[in-house]
Each structure stands twice: as structure tokens, then as C-alpha cells.
Design a protein around this motif. Structure first.
Motif, PDB file in Angstrom:
ATOM      1  N   MET A  33       0.838  -1.190   0.000  1.00  0.00           N
ATOM      2  CA  MET A  33       0.000   0.000   0.000  1.00  0.00           C
ATOM      3  C   MET A  33       0.875   1.243   0.000  1.00  0.00           C
ATOM      4  O   MET A  33       1.793   1.362   0.821  1.00  0.00           O
ATOM      5  CB  MET A  33      -0.856   0.031   1.256  1.00  0.00           C
ATOM      6  N   VAL A  34       0.606   2.149  -0.909  1.00  0.00           N
ATOM      7  CA  VAL A  34       1.309   3.425  -0.932  1.00  0.00           C
ATOM      8  C   VAL A  34       0.298   4.555  -0.990  1.00  0.00           C
ATOM      9  O   VAL A  34      -0.845   4.365  -1.405  1.00  0.00           O
ATOM     10  CB  VAL A  34       2.281   3.559  -2.129  1.00  0.00           C
ATOM     11  N   SER A  35       0.729   5.723  -0.566  1.00  0.00           N
ATOM     12  CA  SER A  35      -0.126   6.904  -0.667  1.00  0.00           C
ATOM     13  C   SER A  35       0.670   8.048  -1.278  1.00  0.00           C
ATOM     14  O   SER A  35       0.520   8.363  -2.447  1.00  0.00           O
ATOM     15  CB  SER A  35      -0.674   7.259   0.706  1.00  0.00           C
ATOM     16  N   CYS A  36       1.558   8.644  -0.491  1.00  0.00           N
ATOM     17  CA  CYS A  36       2.271   9.833  -0.987  1.00  0.00           C
ATOM     18  C   CYS A  36       3.341   9.497  -2.025  1.00  0.00           C
ATOM     19  O   CYS A  36       3.628  10.282  -2.901  1.00  0.00           O
ATOM     20  CB  CYS A  36       2.911  10.578   0.179  1.00  0.00           C
ATOM     21  N   GLU A  37       3.960   8.323  -1.890  1.00  0.00           N
ATOM     22  CA  GLU A  37       5.082   7.900  -2.736  1.00  0.00           C
ATOM     23  C   GLU A  37       6.251   8.887  -2.697  1.00  0.00           C
ATOM     24  O   GLU A  37       7.037   8.959  -3.626  1.00  0.00           O
ATOM     25  CB  GLU A  37       4.627   7.641  -4.187  1.00  0.00           C
ATOM     26  N   GLN A  38       6.333   9.658  -1.614  1.00  0.00           N
ATOM     27  CA  GLN A  38       7.430  10.618  -1.466  1.00  0.00           C
ATOM     28  C   GLN A  38       8.118  10.511  -0.121  1.00  0.00           C
ATOM     29  O   GLN A  38       8.885  11.404   0.252  1.00  0.00           O
ATOM     30  CB  GLN A  38       6.898  12.045  -1.653  1.00  0.00           C
ATOM     31  N   GLY A  39       7.822   9.460   0.633  1.00  0.00           N
ATOM     32  CA  GLY A  39       8.506   9.284   1.906  1.00  0.00           C
ATOM     33  C   GLY A  39       7.983  10.144   3.036  1.00  0.00           C
ATOM     34  O   GLY A  39       8.677  10.354   4.029  1.00  0.00           O
ATOM     35  N   VAL A  40       6.743  10.614   2.896  1.00  0.00           N
ATOM     36  CA  VAL A  40       6.198  11.528   3.901  1.00  0.00           C
ATOM     37  C   VAL A  40       5.175  10.861   4.824  1.00  0.00           C
ATOM     38  O   VAL A  40       5.158  11.110   6.024  1.00  0.00           O
ATOM     39  CB  VAL A  40       5.561  12.763   3.218  1.00  0.00           C
ATOM     40  N   CYS A  41       4.321  10.009   4.258  1.00  0.00           N
ATOM     41  CA  CYS A  41       3.145   9.551   5.017  1.00  0.00           C
ATOM     42  C   CYS A  41       3.380   8.307   5.862  1.00  0.00           C
ATOM     43  O   CYS A  41       2.669   8.082   6.835  1.00  0.00           O
ATOM     44  CB  CYS A  41       1.988   9.308   4.060  1.00  0.00           C
ATOM     45  N   GLY A  42       4.309   7.447   5.473  1.00  0.00           N
ATOM     46  CA  GLY A  42       4.557   6.220   6.227  1.00  0.00           C
ATOM     47  C   GLY A  42       3.642   5.064   5.874  1.00  0.00           C
ATOM     48  O   GLY A  42       3.763   3.978   6.438  1.00  0.00           O
ATOM     49  N   THR A  43       2.725   5.256   4.944  1.00  0.00           N
ATOM     50  CA  THR A  43       1.786   4.187   4.561  1.00  0.00           C
ATOM     51  C   THR A  43       2.505   2.916   4.121  1.00  0.00           C
ATOM     52  O   THR A  43       2.067   1.809   4.421  1.00  0.00           O
ATOM     53  CB  THR A  43       0.876   4.677   3.412  1.00  0.00           C
ATOM     54  N   CYS A  44       3.604   3.063   3.418  1.00  0.00           N
ATOM     55  CA  CYS A  44       4.274   1.906   2.807  1.00  0.00           C
ATOM     56  C   CYS A  44       5.281   1.233   3.732  1.00  0.00           C
ATOM     57  O   CYS A  44       5.929   0.262   3.328  1.00  0.00           O
ATOM     58  CB  CYS A  44       4.995   2.363   1.543  1.00  0.00           C
TER      59      CYS A  44
HETATM   60 FE1  FES Z   1       4.107   7.649   1.773  1.00  0.00          FE
HETATM   61 FE2  FES Z   1       5.828   5.640   1.223  1.00  0.00          FE
HETATM   62  S1  FES Z   1       3.842   5.982   0.417  1.00  0.00           S
HETATM   63  S2  FES Z   1       5.996   7.175   2.745  1.00  0.00           S
END
Ligand code: FES
Length: 87
Positions: A33-44
Motif C-alpha cells: 500500500m502506498v499513498s504519498c510515494e514521497q517518503g512523507v506519510c509512512g503508509t508503505c
Molecule cells: Fe508515503 Fe511511502 S507511500 S511514505
């Protein structure tokens, strides 16, 4: 490039410079699971069992980075030749 190894199956995949760990896993049927794909949200956030991540996120703090037991596969990479992931 470096390799990611899936602990549960033993499968390993090469991650070329122009792809993220998340992209390579998705191409091989392993959806994180990804959300921001920028290393900000922690979802992944994914646990690392062996190897040293090259942390590129802003989500984990310095102590968490130094522990090297989790990383963000949307953007982080590896300093070691192999990362074994708890997947
Ligand atoms: Fe947000 Fe990886 S998808 S930190």
C-alpha cells in the motif's frame, strides 16, 4: 542496482536505478500500500530483516533510520547488495 528478497517466499528481485522498490514488487505481483510515494506519510512502511536501507524518507526519525529494521519502499533504496523484507 540491488536485490530485494521476500522472506516468506525466498523470491528475490533486482531493483534498477530507475525504479523504486515498490514498483519492482508491484510488477511481480506483490502489492504494498502506498499513498504519498514521497517518503512523507509512512503508509508503505515495511519491516527489514537483513541488509541496510538507504533511507530517503522524511517519515522516520534519526533513531528509527539508524535501527535499519524498517524502511519506506516508495522511495528508499539499499546501501547493501540485498535487503530482506518481512513480506
Ligand atoms: Fe508515503 Fe511511502 S507511500 S511514505
Amino acid at each position: 542496482s540491488f536485490e530485494v528478497k521476500i522472506a516468506s517466499s525466498g523470491a528475490s528481485f533486482s531493483v534498477p536505478a530507475d525504479k523504486t522498490v515498490h514498483q519492482v514488487l508491484a510488477e511481480n505481483g506483490i502489492e504494498i500500500m502506498v499513498s504519498c510515494e514521497q517518503g512523507v506519510c509512512g503508509t508503505c512502511l515495511t519491516r527489514v530483516l537483513e541488509g541496510e536501507p538507504d533511507h530517503r524518507d522524511l517519515y522516520l526519525d534519526d533513531d528509527e533510520h539508524a535501527a535499519n529494521d524498517q524502511f519506506t519502499p516508495c522511495c528508499s533504496r539499499a546501501k547493501s547488495k540485498v535487503l530482506v523484507l518481512d513480506l
